[in-house]
Design a protein around this motif. Structure first.
Motif, short mmCIF file in Angstrom:
data_model
loop_
_atom_site.label_atom_id
_atom_site.label_comp_id
_atom_site.label_asym_id
_atom_site.label_seq_id
_atom_site.Cartn_x
_atom_site.Cartn_y
_atom_site.Cartn_z
N LYS A 1 -5.28 7.48 -2.48
CA LYS A 1 -6.52 8.26 -2.64
C LYS A 1 -7.47 8.13 -1.44
O LYS A 1 -8.45 8.87 -1.35
CB LYS A 1 -7.23 7.88 -3.94
CG LYS A 1 -7.68 6.45 -4.01
CD LYS A 1 -8.48 6.22 -5.30
CE LYS A 1 -8.86 4.76 -5.45
NZ LYS A 1 -9.64 4.49 -6.63
N PHE A 2 -7.17 7.21 -0.52
CA PHE A 2 -8.05 7.07 0.65
C PHE A 2 -7.49 7.74 1.90
O PHE A 2 -8.05 7.60 2.98
CB PHE A 2 -8.30 5.58 0.94
CG PHE A 2 -9.02 4.87 -0.16
CD1 PHE A 2 -10.39 5.02 -0.31
CD2 PHE A 2 -8.33 4.09 -1.07
CE1 PHE A 2 -11.07 4.39 -1.35
CE2 PHE A 2 -8.99 3.46 -2.11
CZ PHE A 2 -10.38 3.61 -2.26
N THR B 1 -18.33 -1.17 0.50
CA THR B 1 -17.10 -1.89 0.80
C THR B 1 -17.34 -3.39 0.75
O THR B 1 -18.40 -3.86 1.17
CB THR B 1 -16.63 -1.56 2.25
OG1 THR B 1 -16.71 -0.15 2.46
CG2 THR B 1 -15.21 -2.03 2.49
N ALA C 1 -3.51 1.90 3.11
CA ALA C 1 -4.41 2.13 1.97
C ALA C 1 -3.68 2.74 0.80
O ALA C 1 -2.53 3.18 0.91
CB ALA C 1 -5.56 3.04 2.39
N ARG C 2 -4.37 2.75 -0.32
CA ARG C 2 -3.89 3.49 -1.48
C ARG C 2 -3.99 4.98 -1.15
O ARG C 2 -4.86 5.41 -0.39
CB ARG C 2 -4.79 3.20 -2.69
CG ARG C 2 -4.92 1.73 -2.99
CD ARG C 2 -4.08 1.36 -4.16
NE ARG C 2 -4.39 0.01 -4.62
CZ ARG C 2 -3.49 -0.78 -5.19
NH1 ARG C 2 -2.26 -0.34 -5.39
NH2 ARG C 2 -3.84 -1.98 -5.58
N ALA D 1 -10.93 -8.02 -7.53
CA ALA D 1 -10.84 -6.56 -7.51
C ALA D 1 -11.65 -5.95 -8.66
O ALA D 1 -12.38 -4.97 -8.46
CB ALA D 1 -9.38 -6.11 -7.60
N ASP E 1 -7.80 -2.12 -2.15
CA ASP E 1 -7.69 -0.67 -1.92
C ASP E 1 -7.20 -0.36 -0.52
O ASP E 1 -6.51 0.63 -0.29
CB ASP E 1 -9.06 -0.01 -2.10
CG ASP E 1 -9.60 -0.22 -3.49
OD1 ASP E 1 -8.93 0.20 -4.44
OD2 ASP E 1 -10.69 -0.83 -3.63
N VAL F 1 -15.29 -0.37 -2.67
CA VAL F 1 -13.93 -0.39 -2.15
C VAL F 1 -13.60 -1.79 -1.64
O VAL F 1 -14.40 -2.41 -0.95
CB VAL F 1 -13.79 0.66 -1.02
CG1 VAL F 1 -12.41 0.59 -0.38
CG2 VAL F 1 -14.06 2.06 -1.56
N HIS G 1 -14.52 -3.32 -8.15
CA HIS G 1 -14.34 -1.99 -8.73
C HIS G 1 -15.35 -1.71 -9.83
O HIS G 1 -15.67 -0.55 -10.11
CB HIS G 1 -12.89 -1.81 -9.23
CG HIS G 1 -11.90 -1.81 -8.12
ND1 HIS G 1 -10.60 -2.28 -8.25
CD2 HIS G 1 -12.00 -1.42 -6.82
CE1 HIS G 1 -9.96 -2.16 -7.09
NE2 HIS G 1 -10.80 -1.65 -6.22
N MET H 1 0.84 -1.21 0.00
CA MET H 1 0.00 0.00 0.00
C MET H 1 0.88 1.26 0.00
O MET H 1 2.09 1.20 0.19
CB MET H 1 -0.91 -0.01 1.23
CG MET H 1 -1.98 -1.09 1.21
SD MET H 1 -3.33 -0.76 0.04
CE MET H 1 -3.15 -2.12 -1.08
#
Lengths: 488, 449
Positions: free
Chosen positions: B287-288, B209, B284-285, B228, B259, B237, B232, B129
């Motif tokens: 963007k989170f 989620t 996390a990635r 995934a 994610d 998520v 997605h 991550m």
């Protein structure tokens, strides 16, 4: 000479090793046979490679760049940074506690269950509640558990409209954040000119949609809510419940109990009041106590006495369920239990007495120099305002940095929000009069320096391992991990 | 009076201080407590003990327990008997670390802050991550908060969780969700794995989620290929609860498209301590990051341009945002995260791969031996990492009682969580188990019934 310290990753040297493992003594099979290739990791594992000696020097070096209660005076308001007895640490690592698996059969964990049971009895007596869960792992976790219990209670009575929680403006940030986590709405309750809950204003916002009032007593201003009986009555009459945030329980031991004040739910911060260390931010412990009518809603399992032994009780059909995978921070609970057993009733009362005495003594010394917005007898802490100093160019945050240069950990700054340029000071009972005098001297010295050269103060600290750190830059351009590419 | 050695004020000090304040007695300092709520009597607590008495009392309690030093453990279910390098306690035992509070004053907290930054980095290396927080309370609360992050990111309120996710974690998830008014749906099992067809059917554009676990509760490595994309495809998520000990060997959650990675970090050099304090992992990635709960350390510079560390992105947190915060978490498990950091630094890539490899080999050996016995059989065919489920010829609790007589802490009784799995046990075999210990277990199982 100031210097940053290398990261583990920057010290790494391929081929070095910091561990020793026995070799695998079962007949081995090819890994691909046990774990198909496509399920195996491809990405390299880029962890540092270091010998044990290098690692211990690294962390010893880091520890010298850190300030703890064992380093010096730590009057951080609302955090109760009292001395953490060493025997606590020894108790928690006894093999019979530290190497105990949570899924072991009950008959093999009787000593642990007995300790948890005893701890619950001690907390019941300390707070005047009827039962406790020891599951919550921190104060905020206790708040969440407590509010969940309250919501479950209302729902079980078919009372679905109660979705508002009252919170004084001086409350800790965790209170409103917790309310949101239970899907409820926060209603702010203003304070009066004494710094206490404004009873009239409180009554004006109470109606049939009130779930609970969350209160810290003494408040974050260090002041006892003298009208607590009337407050409790008003909330109860409207069908609401009273939640006690135990952050400030260190003022009350042996003097008054939340249960006797009319509170229905209480959480304690055992890492504050009951002397367990804060660990640089955790682990803590936030046991939650309730009155009789709320017992059915507590998390499972409860720990009951059964004949000569002890057992888990999962038979609570109305329970909110679980808030922690197992039984909470058992290792921390052991420390708090050790402390309570060493102090006894008299010792705990003396601790609160001296905490309040130290706070009043220090307040009395400091109000000669700094503005004290609520000038009345305080409990375990008090709040100064640096607004006069701010006008001269250096505020609460600058005073904090100047204290660092004088060898003290600063008080809590800019909190509670209702005091401008707040400096929230909690000396605790484990400090000597000499330390308080020295701290007051340092604070006077800083006030003098601000008078003479505020510009110098706002650029401090000067004697710490790093200078004032740029927090704005950290937030604008977040670097949240070391990155090999970035370094090249 | 107990605890006098923690209370430095003498009677002389007290008199001088009261005089300085201008009151006659300490009672005057408590006169603001209304009489009606004042305690009339002393607290009724057990008498105070001296240091030697209290440690005697605690030793007595501790000695009533079976534990890893007098019994051989095959217990798992999220908490494991892994090797703990000696160096860890020497680092966490430094009181500059353990007696500090949250590093709100960074100039005197560089030790903890840099250690957290290093922890975050190593958790990212392990999981693949981009960003990790400074810790959560435990695996269960990390799963719950990870699921909530998905709700925050998608502004949806329904979460799907596989029944192959640790039931203790699902119990915590349920409490958190029920209280918040969010919806939770469970995906059934198919041969001990997440039922892919059921997942596909349940997934819709209202799902925030999906929570899966790898290896799952039965120790099975699930095939994550295509999962995934499926998730997605509905803009939901993908949260994975991972065992950090498995990650040096198993495909990383990043590699199969997760994610958010959550999990229990106890295996990383942390004593089991009856289940706490342990370590909740959450990574996390990028963007989170705004939905991430709790503290995060970040790099910056000081007034002279030196590198330093601070707590950052605090506008997510309760002390700044109050009711709009991402979570209410304040105290976390900082010292346990420090322990995990020291573990990862000491083990390094080689040691961690070796631990994972030995878990895989030893569990495979034990599984083969046990399931070859009459009356014992594999419950779910598949690929196991360090745990496996076995049907046993009789009542699991009874079998465990008999094993305890031989100083063996047997497997977890699965019927407690899955009523359909009668007479089945979940055995965990870590790198610490020797061939001799495994063979002894096998012998005892063979001799039963």
């Amino acid at each position: 000479m100031r210097k940053s310290k290398a990261l583990l990753f920057e010290m790494s040297h391929a081929g070095r090793q910091g561990y020793s493992l026995p070799s695998c003594d079962v007949p081995e099979k090819p890994v691909d046979e046990l774990l198909p290739r496509k399920l195996q990791r491809c990405e390299p594992l880029d962890l540092p490679e270091l010998s044990e000696g290098e690692i211990i020097r690294h962390y010893t070096g880091l520890s010298t760049r850190n300030f703890g209660v064992d380093t010096g005076f730590y009057p951080l308001g609302s955090c109760t940074m009292k001395y953490n007895p060493k025997i606590n640490e020894e108790a928690a690592v006894l093999p019979g506690f530290a190497y105990l698996h949570p899924c072991q059969p009950e008959e093999t964990t009787q000593g642990a269950l007995e300790l948890l049971y005893n701890m619950e009895q001690d907390l019941i007596e300390l707070t005047g509640m009827d039962r406790f869960t020891l599951q919550p792992a921190a104060g905020a976790h206790g708040e969440l558990t407590g509010l969940m219990v309250i919501q479950a209670y209302h729902r079980q009575r078919g009372d679905y409209k109660r979705n508002k929680v009252l919170i004084p403006l001086s409350a800790h940030g965790t209170n409103p954040a917790t309310v949101s986590m239970t899907g409820c709405e926060v209603i702010q309750v203003p304070g009066d000119e004494r710094g206490l809950v404004d009873l009239k204003a409180l009554k004006a916002v109470i109606d049939g949609t009130i779930s609970a009032l969350m209160l810290t007593n003494p408040s974050t201003l260090g002041l006892f809510e003298e009208e607590i009986e009337a407050i409790a009555k008003a909330v109860h009459e409207a069908g609401g419940l009273l939640y006690y945030d135990g952050a400030n329980m260190n003022a009350n031991m042996g003097y008054t109990r939340p249960g006797d004040m009319g509170f229905d739910v209480v959480h304690l911060n055992i890492h504050k009041t009951l002397s367990t260390p804060h660990g640089g931010g955790g682990p803590g412990g936030g046991p939650v106590g309730v009155k009789e009518c709320l017992i059915p809603f507590l998390p499972v399992p409860l720990i009951d006495k059964k004949g000569e032994g002890f057992c888990f009780n999962y038979d609570l059909p109305e329970s909110i369920g679980k808030v922690h995978s197992f039984y909470g921070n058992f290792g921390v609970i052991i420390k708090a239990y050790t402390y309570m057993r060493m102090m006894g009733a008299e010792g705990l009362k003396q601790a609160s007495t001296d905490a309040v005495l130290n706070a009043n003594y220090l307040m009395n010394l400091l109000k000669k120099t700094y503005h004290l917005p609520y000038d009345r007898t305080c409990k375990h802490e008090f709040v100064l305002s640096a607004r006069r100093e701010k006008k001269k160019g250096a505020g609460a945050g600058d005073i904090a940095k100047a204290l660092l240069d004088r060898g003290f950990h600063p008080p809590t700054v800019y909190f509670p929000l209702i005091v401008e340029e707040a400096l929230m000071i909690e000396p605790t009972e484990t400090e000597t009069k000499e330390t308080l005098d020295a701290f007051a001297g340092a604070m006077e010295d800083i006030a003098k320096e601000i008078n003479e050269d505020a510009e110098k103060v706002i650029h401090g600290p000067y004697h710490t391992v790093v200078g004032r750190l740029d927090e704005v830059r950290a937030a604008r351009n977040p670097i949240l991990r070391w990155n090999k590419e970035q370094q090249l | 009076m107990g605890g006098k050695h923690y209370l430095p004020l003498t009677d002389q000090d007290r008199r001088e201080m009261l005089a300085a304040i201008g009151v006659g007695s300490v009672e005057d300092l408590f006169s603001d407590i209304p009489a009606a709520v004042r305690l009339k009597n002393n607290l009724n607590l057990p008498p105070a003990m001296s240091e030697s008495e209290v440690i005697g009392h605690l030793n007595n309690l501790a000695s009533k327990n079976r534990h890893f030093q007098n019994s051989v453990s095959f217990l798992g279910a999220g908490i494991y008997d892994h090797f703990i390098p000696s160096i860890i306690k020497h680092v966490t035992g430094r009181s500059e670390f353990y007696t500090a509070y949250t590093p709100y004053q960074p100039e005197v907290s560089q030790g903890v802050l840099q250690a957290i930054f290093e922890y975050q980095t190593m958790i990212c290396q392990l999981t693949g991550m981009d960003v990790s927080n400074a810790s959560m309370y435990d695996g269960g609360t990390a799963v719950a908060e990870g699921a909530i992050m998905g709700c925050g990111a998608t502004r949806r309120s329904k979460v799907i969780v596989s029944r192959s996710v640790n039931p203790y974690y699902r119990a915590v998830l349920r409490s958190y969700f029920h209280s918040r008014g969010l919806t939770l749906e469970e995906i059934p099992l198919k041969g001990g794995h997440t039922d892919r067809a059921a997942l596909e059917k349940t997934l819709g554009d209202d799902v925030a989620t999906v929570v899966l676990q790898q290896p799952n509760f039965f120790g099975l490595v699930e095939d994550m290929e295509g999962v995934a994309d499926l998730i997605h495809g509905h803009k939901a998520v993908f949260v994975v609860s991972a065992d950090p000990i498995s990650l040096p060997l198993l495909q990383t959650p990043a590699e199969y498209g997760a994610d958010i990675v959550v999990g229990e970090g106890q295996g990383l050099g942390v004593a089991v301590s009856f289940g706490g304090p342990v370590l909740g992992i959450i990574a996390a990635r990028d963007k989170f990051v705004r939905q991430m709960p709790g503290r995060i350390a970040g790099e910056t510079v000081d007034s002279e341009g030196n590198r330093g560390f601070v707590l950052t992105l605090q506008t997510r947190e309760q002390h700044i945002r109050r009711e709009k915060a991402a979570s209410n978490i304040c105290s976390n498990e900082a010292l346990i995260a420090l322990a995990a950091s020291v573990y990862m630094a000491a083990m390094g890539p080689q040691g961690m791969r070796e631990v994972a490899g030995q878990c895989l080999q030893k569990a495979a050996y034990a599984r083969e031996k046990i399931t070859a016995l009459d009356g014992y059989a594999t419950v779910f065919p598949g690929i196991n990492f360090k745990e496996f489920a076995v049907t046993v010829p009789g009542d699991s609790a009874e079998l465990n009682r008999k094993l305890i007589e031989k100083n063996i802490l047997g497997g977890v009784d699965l019927a407690v969580f899955y009523p359909e799995l009668k007479n089945t046990m979940l055995f965990a075999v870590t790198e610490k188990r020797t061939r001799e210990e495994i063979d002894t277990l096998v012998r005892e199982l063979e001799g039963w019934k």
